[in-house]
Design a protein around this motif. Structure first.
Motif, mmCIF file in Angstrom:
data_model
loop_
_atom_site.group_PDB
_atom_site.id
_atom_site.type_symbol
_atom_site.label_atom_id
_atom_site.label_comp_id
_atom_site.label_asym_id
_atom_site.label_seq_id
_atom_site.Cartn_x
_atom_site.Cartn_y
_atom_site.Cartn_z
ATOM 1 N N LEU A 1 0.791 -1.228 0.000
ATOM 2 C CA LEU A 1 0.000 0.000 0.000
ATOM 3 C C LEU A 1 0.831 1.289 0.000
ATOM 4 N N PRO A 2 1.870 1.416 0.841
ATOM 5 C CA PRO A 2 2.640 2.669 0.813
ATOM 6 C C PRO A 2 3.221 2.971 -0.573
ATOM 7 N N ALA A 3 3.766 1.962 -1.230
ATOM 8 C CA ALA A 3 4.344 2.183 -2.561
ATOM 9 C C ALA A 3 3.260 2.524 -3.580
ATOM 10 N N LEU A 4 2.095 1.878 -3.480
ATOM 11 C CA LEU A 4 0.990 2.201 -4.383
ATOM 12 C C LEU A 4 0.556 3.648 -4.217
ATOM 13 N N ARG A 5 0.514 4.122 -2.976
ATOM 14 C CA ARG A 5 0.092 5.506 -2.728
ATOM 15 C C ARG A 5 1.080 6.511 -3.336
#
Length: 303
Positions: free
Chosen positions: A244-248
């Protein structure tokens, strides 16, 4: 030839190592453009250069895509198995006179900056390359969905370019054109580092009588020194345990509203929200600094 569809995109990583953040931006951007158009998204492995490939990298890349919720529609195409199709296209070009055998070495072309416009008299080598003939004045124009109208004088900036290398390996330019046509790709969304390759591919498409897809070149991600992230020490592998952090951050690089996906608690929820909120017109054409994209966001990119 696959059945016709209004939009069919693709993501095609080279198995030279694990996927990094720049790869994720290209994958997410191409996936979102396809899904926003109610189209298909294919995954292709560009295993065209065995000396540069890392054992196990291709499977690891596919595993990472799955962990980030990015699943292709249909089987993965492995370019390493496509030699017969490339040979057929090459023979057509040779038969028509559009391609020719070239004995020139890189050393021989050094005086022209590596650009081939005519063969060096008397040059002979046991392992010649095969090039596409690009007559003087050959220029290609096209409209990129992000960068607008583009024009390149292929003859002066590129010259006669390689279709099969002297070591017998297939050149990317030929393989990508043949496989985009074979898979019925209508739209190519990829990193802006390949923007200057597009005129060569359009020229090849015309010589082979193949359709030309629509193109969209996504912003590059640069490190603090202004280098493309894939060539930087900052290009750490993506952490499959915390997608999730990288997707954001990738969403921010694509110019999208961070609040639209802020409540997502899983990749599946994130991607569903992203499709609904995605605005292609917001994608920037300029490169994006990695640190700026991470502002106020913690991103897990590896140990």
């Amino acid at each position: 030839m696959p059945a016709s569809i209004a939009y069919r995109g693709r993501f095609a990583p080279s198995p030279t190592g694990p996927l990094h953040f720049g790869s994720l931006v290209a994958a997410l951007g191409s996936w979102l453009l396809a899904r926003r158009a109610d189209g298909e998204w294919l995954v292709r492995v560009e295993d065209l250069d065995p000396p540069r490939e890392v054992p196990g990298a291709a499977q690891a890349q596919l595993q990472t895509l799955a962990a980030f919720g990015l699943h292709g529609d249909g089987p993965v195409l492995w370019q390493g198995t496509r030699g017969a199709a490339y040979l057929q296209a090459l023979e057509r070009l040779l038969d028509s006179g559009d391609a020719f055998v070239c004995h020139c070495s890189r050393t021989a072309l050094a005086r022209s900056g590596g650009i081939h416009r005519r063969c060096i008299a008397g040059a002979r080598r046991p392992d010649p390359a095969i090039r596409l003939r690009v007559p003087a004045g050959t220029a290609i124009e096209f409209v990129d969905a992000i960068h607008g109208r583009m024009r390149q004088d292929v003859s002066s900036t590129v010259g006669d370019f390689v279709l099969r290398r002297a070591d017998g390996l297939w050149a990317y330019q030929l393989a990508v054109v043949v496989d985009d046509a074979a898979q019925g790709v209508t739209d190519v969304a990829r990193g802006a580092d390949l923007l200057d390759s597009t005129p060569r591919q359009i020229l090849l498409q015309r010589r082979l009588g193949l359709p030309t897809p629509r193109y969209a070149h996504l912003p590059l991600v640069l490190d603090e020194a202004g280098r493309k992230l894939s060539k930087s020490q900052a290009a750490l592998p993506l952490d499959e345990r915390a997608p999730l952090p990288a997707l954001r951050v990738a969403w921010r690089v694509l110019g999208q509203n961070p609040g639209a996906v802020g409540a997502a608690g899983s990749p599946e929820v994130f991607l569903a929200a992203a499709i609904a909120a995605f605005e292609p017109a917001r994608i920037p054409h300029a490169p994006v600094a990695f640190r700026a994209a991470m502002h106020n966001t913690t991103v897990a990119l590896g140990d």
